[in-house]
Write a protein that holds these residues in place. Structure first.
Motif, PDB file in Angstrom:
ATOM      1  N   LEU A 210     -33.465  29.043  -1.594  1.00 53.28           N
ATOM      2  CA  LEU A 210     -33.318  29.198  -0.146  1.00 53.28           C
ATOM      3  C   LEU A 210     -32.986  27.874   0.515  1.00 53.28           C
ATOM      4  N   ARG A 211     -33.664  26.809   0.082  1.00 54.26           N
ATOM      5  CA  ARG A 211     -33.362  25.491   0.655  1.00 54.26           C
ATOM      6  C   ARG A 211     -31.948  25.052   0.312  1.00 54.26           C
ATOM      7  N   ALA A 212     -31.518  25.310  -0.912  1.00 55.14           N
ATOM      8  CA  ALA A 212     -30.155  24.937  -1.311  1.00 55.14           C
ATOM      9  C   ALA A 212     -29.123  25.695  -0.478  1.00 55.14           C
ATOM     10  N   GLU A 213     -29.394  26.965  -0.236  1.00 55.54           N
ATOM     11  CA  GLU A 213     -28.472  27.762   0.578  1.00 55.54           C
ATOM     12  C   GLU A 213     -28.413  27.239   2.009  1.00 55.54           C
ATOM     13  N   GLN A 214     -29.552  26.846   2.546  1.00 54.57           N
ATOM     14  CA  GLN A 214     -29.566  26.304   3.909  1.00 54.57           C
ATOM     15  C   GLN A 214     -28.806  24.988   3.985  1.00 54.57           C
ATOM     16  N   GLU A 215     -28.957  24.142   2.974  1.00 56.69           N
ATOM     17  CA  GLU A 215     -28.219  22.871   2.949  1.00 56.69           C
ATOM     18  C   GLU A 215     -26.724  23.122   2.857  1.00 56.69           C
ATOM     19  N   GLU A 216     -26.313  24.112   2.068  1.00 56.88           N
ATOM     20  CA  GLU A 216     -24.896  24.432   1.946  1.00 56.88           C
ATOM     21  C   GLU A 216     -24.332  24.913   3.277  1.00 56.88           C
ATOM     22  N   ARG A 217     -25.103  25.711   4.001  1.00 49.28           N
ATOM     23  CA  ARG A 217     -24.656  26.189   5.317  1.00 49.28           C
ATOM     24  C   ARG A 217     -24.495  25.026   6.291  1.00 49.28           C
ATOM     25  N   LYS A 218     -25.413  24.080   6.231  1.00 47.86           N
ATOM     26  CA  LYS A 218     -25.309  22.906   7.115  1.00 47.86           C
ATOM     27  C   LYS A 218     -24.044  22.110   6.805  1.00 47.86           C
ATOM     28  N   ARG A 219     -23.732  21.949   5.515  1.00 45.70           N
ATOM     29  CA  ARG A 219     -22.529  21.199   5.148  1.00 45.70           C
ATOM     30  C   ARG A 219     -21.267  21.922   5.603  1.00 45.70           C
ATOM     31  N   GLU A 220     -21.241  23.247   5.450  1.00 43.99           N
ATOM     32  CA  GLU A 220     -20.073  24.013   5.893  1.00 43.99           C
ATOM     33  C   GLU A 220     -19.907  23.925   7.415  1.00 43.99           C
ATOM     34  N   GLU A 221     -21.018  23.980   8.130  1.00 45.13           N
ATOM     35  CA  GLU A 221     -20.960  23.885   9.590  1.00 45.13           C
ATOM     36  C   GLU A 221     -20.464  22.515  10.028  1.00 45.13           C
ATOM     37  N   GLU A 222     -20.884  21.463   9.328  1.00 45.53           N
ATOM     38  CA  GLU A 222     -20.413  20.113   9.646  1.00 45.53           C
ATOM     39  C   GLU A 222     -18.920  19.975   9.382  1.00 45.53           C
ATOM     40  N   ARG A 224     -16.646  22.395   9.535  1.00 49.83           N
ATOM     41  CA  ARG A 224     -15.942  23.119  10.602  1.00 49.83           C
ATOM     42  C   ARG A 224     -15.935  22.318  11.888  1.00 49.83           C
ATOM     43  N   ARG A 225     -17.054  21.649  12.186  1.00 46.25           N
ATOM     44  CA  ARG A 225     -17.105  20.840  13.407  1.00 46.25           C
ATOM     45  C   ARG A 225     -16.115  19.703  13.355  1.00 46.25           C
ATOM     46  N   LEU A 226     -15.995  19.041  12.186  1.00 49.26           N
ATOM     47  CA  LEU A 226     -15.049  17.934  12.044  1.00 49.26           C
ATOM     48  C   LEU A 226     -13.599  18.422  12.142  1.00 49.26           C
ATOM     49  N   ARG A 227     -13.320  19.602  11.578  1.00 51.41           N
ATOM     50  CA  ARG A 227     -11.965  20.135  11.664  1.00 51.41           C
ATOM     51  C   ARG A 227     -11.589  20.461  13.101  1.00 51.41           C
ATOM     52  N   ARG A 228     -12.531  21.051  13.861  1.00 52.91           N
ATOM     53  CA  ARG A 228     -12.247  21.362  15.258  1.00 52.91           C
ATOM     54  C   ARG A 228     -12.006  20.096  16.071  1.00 52.91           C
ATOM     55  N   ALA A 229     -12.780  19.054  15.795  1.00 54.63           N
ATOM     56  CA  ALA A 229     -12.599  17.792  16.512  1.00 54.63           C
ATOM     57  C   ALA A 229     -11.248  17.162  16.193  1.00 54.63           C
ATOM     58  N   ALA A 230     -10.854  17.217  14.926  1.00 57.88           N
ATOM     59  CA  ALA A 230      -9.546  16.655  14.542  1.00 57.88           C
ATOM     60  C   ALA A 230      -8.412  17.436  15.181  1.00 57.88           C
ATOM     61  N   PHE A 231      -8.569  18.773  15.250  1.00 59.23           N
ATOM     62  CA  PHE A 231      -7.529  19.585  15.867  1.00 59.23           C
ATOM     63  C   PHE A 231      -7.393  19.266  17.352  1.00 59.23           C
ATOM     64  N   ARG A 232      -8.521  19.073  18.060  1.00 53.69           N
ATOM     65  CA  ARG A 232      -8.462  18.736  19.481  1.00 53.69           C
ATOM     66  C   ARG A 232      -7.765  17.386  19.690  1.00 53.69           C
ATOM     67  N   GLU A 233      -8.054  16.405  18.826  1.00 55.20           N
ATOM     68  CA  GLU A 233      -7.417  15.094  18.956  1.00 55.20           C
ATOM     69  C   GLU A 233      -5.897  15.204  18.724  1.00 55.20           C
ATOM     70  N   LEU A 234      -5.513  16.021  17.729  1.00 62.64           N
ATOM     71  CA  LEU A 234      -4.108  16.164  17.442  1.00 62.64           C
ATOM     72  C   LEU A 234      -3.378  16.868  18.573  1.00 62.64           C
ATOM     73  N   LYS A 235      -4.023  17.872  19.138  1.00 62.12           N
ATOM     74  CA  LYS A 235      -3.439  18.610  20.270  1.00 62.12           C
ATOM     75  C   LYS A 235      -3.278  17.703  21.485  1.00 62.12           C
ATOM     76  N   ALA A 236      -4.283  16.864  21.706  1.00 61.75           N
ATOM     77  CA  ALA A 236      -4.195  15.932  22.844  1.00 61.75           C
ATOM     78  C   ALA A 236      -3.077  14.922  22.655  1.00 61.75           C
ATOM     79  N   ALA A 237      -2.848  14.522  21.394  1.00 59.09           N
ATOM     80  CA  ALA A 237      -1.762  13.555  21.145  1.00 59.09           C
ATOM     81  C   ALA A 237      -0.405  14.170  21.414  1.00 59.09           C
ATOM     82  N   PHE A 238      -0.172  15.416  21.044  1.00 53.75           N
ATOM     83  CA  PHE A 238       1.117  16.074  21.288  1.00 53.75           C
ATOM     84  C   PHE A 238       1.321  16.361  22.770  1.00 53.75           C
ATOM     85  N   SER A 239       0.228  16.681  23.444  1.00 55.90           N
ATOM     86  CA  SER A 239       0.330  16.989  24.882  1.00 55.90           C
ATOM     87  C   SER A 239       0.712  15.758  25.670  1.00 55.90           C
ATOM     88  N   ALA A 240       0.247  14.594  25.192  1.00 59.18           N
ATOM     89  CA  ALA A 240       0.586  13.363  25.900  1.00 59.18           C
ATOM     90  C   ALA A 240       2.078  13.055  25.728  1.00 59.18           C
TER      91      ALA A 240
END
Length: 240
Positions: A210-222, A224-240
């Motif tokens: 159970l602990r291993a599964e929870q750690e894996e979920r945390k890593r997957e969530e992190e 996804r968060r990094l991918r969304r942040a990179a996408f926002r930065e890339l979108k802002a660069a093209f918009s400029a």
């Protein structure tokens, strides 16, 4: 004149004679009042603490009698093994009850010193007289020098919790009893303590997974968060 004087004398004499014959009025006797009985003295009132002291003294005396084996303590409630030992399954309690009745030769609901002696001999672990008394004393909650069914169950509770010494007579009793718990659903274990160890090991393995599964979920969530942040930065660069 002489006749009048004579008549007068006769009348006075007659009056004196009549006065002597008339009895004098005796004075009326006045009854003397009888003395009233004195009230009996009231017994001295007992102090409120006297009753409490007497009750405490009676309790202490009874406890001393129980400790010396001269009295049996009173139970204030009905024993229900299924509610007082929820860690034991109904099947296990039934097996232990059958074992208890098997060695309760007197059929009085207790295993006394001699019955415990025969029990340990049949299990292949004979004990000395002092050893038997020590076994009873370790779980004898009511100080009656015998084992009730509840106290018999305490042996297995203490053994499962690791509260008995390995070389003690109670541990030998618990190990040699060979209570079959195969029907308890604990991977077919035939010994209560092996079943307990396996159950604890299974629980630990489940918690680790159970602990291993929870750690894996945390890593997957992190990620996804990094991918969304990179996408926002890339979108802002093209918009400029």
């Amino acid at each position: 004149m002489a006749s009048e004087e004579l008549e007068s004398k006769l009348q006075r004499r007659l009056q004196r004679e009549e006065g002597e014959d008339r009895p004098e009025l005796a004075p009326r006797a006045v009854p003397f009042p009888e003395p009233e009985p004195e009230p009996e003295p009231e017994p001295p009132s007992r102090a409120p603490s006297a009753s409490a002291d007497a009750e405490l003294s009676a309790q202490l005396t009874r406890r001393l009698d129980i400790n010396e084996g001269a009295a049996r303590p009173r139970r204030c409630k009905v024993f229900n093994p299924y509610t007082e030992f929820p860690e034991f399954s109904r099947r296990l309690i039934k097996d232990l009850e059958s074992m208890f009745k098997q060695y309760d030769a007197g059929r009085d609901g207790f295993i006394d010193l001699m019955e415990l002696k025969l029990m340990m001999e049949k299990l292949g672990a004979p004990q000395t007289h002092l050893g038997l008394k020590s076994m009873i004393k370790e779980v004898d909650e009511d100080f009656d020098g015998k084992l009730s069914f509840r106290e018999f169950l305490l042996i297995f509770r203490k053994a499962a919790a690791g509260e008995l010494q390995q070389e003690s007579g109670l541990m030998a009793l618990a190990k040699l009893s060979e209570i079959d718990v195969a029907l308890e659903g604990v991977k077919g274990a035939k010994d209560f303590f092996e079943a307990k160890v396996q159950a604890l090991a299974a629980a630990s393995k489940f918690e680790a997974e159970l602990r291993a599964e929870q750690e894996e979920r945390k890593r997957e969530e992190e990620k996804r968060r990094l991918r969304r942040a990179a996408f926002r930065e890339l979108k802002a660069a093209f918009s400029a």
